[in-house]
Design a protein around this motif. Sequence first.
Motif, PDB file in Angstrom:
ATOM      1  N   PRO A  48       0.806  -1.226   0.000  1.00 24.76           N
ATOM      2  CA  PRO A  48       0.000   0.000   0.000  1.00 24.76           C
ATOM      3  C   PRO A  48       0.842   1.281   0.000  1.00 24.76           C
ATOM      4  O   PRO A  48       0.491   2.257  -0.672  1.00 24.76           O
ATOM      5  N   GLU A  49       1.955   1.285   0.754  1.00 30.49           N
ATOM      6  CA  GLU A  49       2.835   2.465   0.761  1.00 30.49           C
ATOM      7  C   GLU A  49       3.426   2.702  -0.623  1.00 30.49           C
ATOM      8  O   GLU A  49       3.481   3.832  -1.115  1.00 30.49           O
ATOM      9  N   MET A  50       3.889   1.615  -1.254  1.00 36.08           N
ATOM     10  CA  MET A  50       4.523   1.740  -2.562  1.00 36.08           C
ATOM     11  C   MET A  50       3.526   2.219  -3.615  1.00 36.08           C
ATOM     12  O   MET A  50       3.868   3.009  -4.499  1.00 36.08           O
ATOM     13  N   MET A  51       2.289   1.749  -3.517  1.00 36.18           N
ATOM     14  CA  MET A  51       1.288   2.178  -4.490  1.00 36.18           C
ATOM     15  C   MET A  51       0.941   3.656  -4.328  1.00 36.18           C
ATOM     16  O   MET A  51       0.651   4.346  -5.298  1.00 36.18           O
ATOM     17  N   PHE A  52       0.988   4.135  -3.102  1.00 33.44           N
ATOM     18  CA  PHE A  52       0.793   5.568  -2.876  1.00 33.44           C
ATOM     19  C   PHE A  52       1.873   6.364  -3.607  1.00 33.44           C
ATOM     20  O   PHE A  52       1.586   7.374  -4.267  1.00 33.44           O
ATOM     21  N   HIS A  53       3.109   5.897  -3.521  1.00 32.40           N
ATOM     22  CA  HIS A  53       4.208   6.603  -4.185  1.00 32.40           C
ATOM     23  C   HIS A  53       4.155   6.454  -5.700  1.00 32.40           C
ATOM     24  O   HIS A  53       4.539   7.377  -6.431  1.00 32.40           O
ATOM     25  N   VAL A  54       3.668   5.319  -6.181  1.00 33.21           N
ATOM     26  CA  VAL A  54       3.468   5.156  -7.624  1.00 33.21           C
ATOM     27  C   VAL A  54       2.460   6.179  -8.127  1.00 33.21           C
ATOM     28  O   VAL A  54       2.670   6.823  -9.164  1.00 33.21           O
ATOM     29  N   LYS A  55       1.378   6.346  -7.392  1.00 29.23           N
ATOM     30  CA  LYS A  55       0.369   7.344  -7.783  1.00 29.23           C
ATOM     31  C   LYS A  55       0.964   8.743  -7.794  1.00 29.23           C
ATOM     32  O   LYS A  55       0.693   9.547  -8.704  1.00 29.23           O
ATOM     33  N   GLU A  56       1.763   9.038  -6.769  1.00 31.03           N
ATOM     34  CA  GLU A  56       2.443  10.348  -6.715  1.00 31.03           C
ATOM     35  C   GLU A  56       3.288  10.579  -7.957  1.00 31.03           C
ATOM     36  O   GLU A  56       3.247  11.638  -8.578  1.00 31.03           O
TER      37      GLU A  56
END
Length: 376
Positions: A48-56
């Motif tokens: 979930p953390e990594m996907m947040f950064h992918v979206k960013e």
Amino acid sequence: MNKNVIKTSQLLKQIAFVATRNFSSNVFSTKYGGKHRVLLVPGDGIGPEMMFHVKEALKAVRAPVEFEEINLNSKTASDSLIDQTVLAVKRNGVCIKGNIETDHNNPSSQSVNVALRQRLDLYANVVRCKTLPNVKTRYQDLDILIIRENTEGEYSNLEHESVCGVVESLKIITKQRSRRIAEFAFEKAQKDGRKKVTAVHKANIMKLGDGLFLSSCREIAERYPDIEFESMIVDNTCMQLVSKPQQFDVMVMPNLYGNIVANVCAGLIGGAGIVAGSNYGNNVALFEAGTRNSGRGVAGQNSANPCGMLFAAGNMLKYLGLHEHSFVLRNAVVNTIGERNIKTVDIGGTATTSEFMKHVLDEIHHHTPEIDSIKI
């Protein structure tokens, strides 16, 4: 309203939907309103953390991508949610996901990751292990492409206890799938301008199963005379990788060997945090971290390395035909490490995940003028 008008309207909508699909190179992705629609599955651990950064990152690079999200993980997994995920991948054509953990202490627990690969026929797993500037490793200038058959072998999920205390686990190797992955490997080598393909096997012991895989690779190799072909036993391969990895270019192998070799190669270039993985079928693709590790031990600590998932996102953008966006995202990550000397702890730095991402986003903003003809 006239029934003929309604039918005509429905037909036009169907035509418009089909017209937004890109069928070049057996790739299709669904687009709505000029944007590519991608399924996002956060998974477990740091997912979930990594996907947040992918979206960013994708927002910063102004990629015309929107996400459909399904919260499939080890706690929420069910037959119905897996069915929903499979349908969503088929509908969108593209997925990016975090790893989903499997309870290996529970014999009845099946791997959701394997189920998705098999049901979507994601037969080719590709992991590129390339050294990065300013990441200290034993060897420099490595660029190895590991291509792994992704749907059979030891991952066929066919095992049983024939009598108490005796377990039979079936390894399935078929000629059709062996030839298919060999063809994929040689086509990839030819397209990328690579010079050699190494088939990894254990045919000296498993003469029928691995023998079939090896003979299939040899048959396909004959159709590519400009590409050097060699075969190597898997145990010798591991020794050669840690002693003289420069000899390898493209490597193709059955399922389990691919898992092991990809992890060895990841260790050679800096670890699990900087390697991306891509999985390809005839009409779908799934992008994820290269070593398929959930990172549960560092979840929520703001210390995980986001490079691998950012590279996976870059691969996804390239697959979608967004080459400029992919180039900017990849360069932003490489420049953050190489030129700014910003690194997370696992690759010899002191930066937190959020500090690293701050510099990546700054690099993206610096280079986004290089992207031509972007419509927001």
